[in-house]
Design a protein around this motif. Sequence first.
Motif, PDB file in Angstrom:
ATOM      1  N   GLU A 453      27.307  65.468  52.316  1.00 56.66           N
ATOM      2  CA  GLU A 453      26.378  66.004  53.303  1.00 56.66           C
ATOM      3  C   GLU A 453      26.828  65.724  54.734  1.00 56.66           C
ATOM      4  O   GLU A 453      26.251  66.272  55.680  1.00 56.66           O
ATOM      5  N   GLY A 454      27.834  64.875  54.889  1.00 54.43           N
ATOM      6  CA  GLY A 454      28.304  64.495  56.210  1.00 54.43           C
ATOM      7  C   GLY A 454      29.736  64.915  56.473  1.00 54.43           C
ATOM      8  O   GLY A 454      30.009  66.022  56.936  1.00 54.43           O
ATOM      9  N   GLU A 455      30.681  64.019  56.174  1.00 51.26           N
ATOM     10  CA  GLU A 455      32.084  64.263  56.475  1.00 51.26           C
ATOM     11  C   GLU A 455      32.613  65.549  55.853  1.00 51.26           C
ATOM     12  O   GLU A 455      33.363  66.306  56.488  1.00 51.26           O
ATOM     13  N   VAL A 456      32.241  65.799  54.602  1.00 47.99           N
ATOM     14  CA  VAL A 456      32.716  67.015  53.923  1.00 47.99           C
ATOM     15  C   VAL A 456      32.158  68.259  54.609  1.00 47.99           C
ATOM     16  O   VAL A 456      32.881  69.258  54.787  1.00 47.99           O
ATOM     17  N   GLN A 457      30.907  68.223  55.012  1.00 47.19           N
ATOM     18  CA  GLN A 457      30.305  69.368  55.696  1.00 47.19           C
ATOM     19  C   GLN A 457      31.005  69.650  57.025  1.00 47.19           C
ATOM     20  O   GLN A 457      31.228  70.815  57.393  1.00 47.19           O
TER      21      GLN A 457
END
Length: 516
Positions: A453-457
Amino acid sequence: MNEKSKNDRPARPRAASGRPGGPRDRGAKNGDRPQRSHRSGPDRGGPDRAKGDRRPDRGPVKPGRDNDRPKSDEAPARKPLPAGLESRYAALEILDRVHEGATLEDALARTRPFENLEGSDRGFARALASETLRRRGAIDHIIGGYLDRPLPKKSARVMDILRIAAAQSLLMDTPPHAAVSTSVDLANDRAETKGYSSLVNAIARKIAADGPAILEKLPARTDTPSWLWRSWERAYGPNGVKAIAEAHRKPAPLDLSFKPGEDLEAWRDRFVEAGNDARIMPTGTIRMSRISDVSSLPGYDDGAWWIQDLAASLPAKLLGDVAGKRVFDLCSAPGGKTLQLAALGGKVTSLDKSGARLERVVTNLKRSDLTAFLVEEDVLRYRPEEKADAILLDAPCTATGTIRRHPDIPWNKGETTMTALADLQGKMIDHAISLLKPGCVFVYCVCSLQREEGEVQAKAALKRNPSIERVPVRPEEIGGLEKLINRDGDLRTTPAMLSDDGGLDGFFAARFKHKD
């Protein structure tokens, strides 16, 4: 943001007056001012309706709907309970609603036995339900050691009675006789649990006698569901996941954000004089231990401050100087970031799809005497006539970064929830970028520890949208806390950071610029 902000119903425009059926945000007409603004609460006179809006004026949006209430909330009034049992009964009912799928926050707001409590009884019931959920893994492990076989599903209430007994004995320093006797009384209160009263008595006594020694030896992993542990171990390593799990065993402190220009040292001194352990944090917030009645603190009625975790106060800072700029705060409720941006002089459009949650923004704006234009709308359907100078998107997420405040989250979320939310987040990011003027800044953030939900997004957003570029966070923008910036230049916090000062919520924020 809470996962209930997902696209689950059509939204309607909302005027800043706090009433549905008002004008949509028409952009920069009339000197770049929205048609209506909110300053001090709902305008009961009713706004003019937008052209083409055929919905009747229904008056102020009210939190919740009768048909949304759990069926258990429709139970008839009960006869008065013995002294000392009301708070335990309320905690039991709160746990029941959480098992039905309600968040702890909603359960506290909509449980009648809890609503009827006052003072210390109310505080005890809240603490008992919260601590039972916070240490549920360890509590269940200890109870399981005294059961020959698991209790049947139809006896779920018996298990909750045992959990409450254990929480009192192990976590809340309740005298053993009180923890045992009140739990037996709870079992005897209903026909379907009365047959288990002897079992409750026997196990509650054993837990009171032997449980503390067992609890002390249990590893941090015991209180973390397996899917979360695996996810955090991949993201933060063996030591990192252990530190996060340890941090989740303690409730979060209380952080207050202040309007620009307020004398923080003077406010700290006022809090200390009132008997609170207050200290100024590097980011310009004031931190103290959790307070049972926040409204009793100095400055509450004056609206000089609002409650906002240190980590939650950082994303808005990444927009830079917003004075006089047109700023969109998307998925804004309960409004902490809207208040931040408005206090800095931004012309804020505060958008959320939930009318009930926007009522909280109305309340916070009124108390703080700040102005914002409120729009009740689905982010993906929002089409303003003029684009924004700056956008903050606090997207719906699993909220695993807020477990210290919301201990129900580990038991009500799962990997399937995260997958669905990740898809929605990507769509929201792309749409938010389309609402941004060239050369301007967009911040995406989530109160989640999940990299999906953070770095990958953030990486996926850059790949999908060649019109944007990452703008790394600088330490001086966040109080010099360089350790909160990851290798990509994004903001990444976990509850294990600043542990000597009480930790902070888990947050991720990435800043992008729309290329000229």
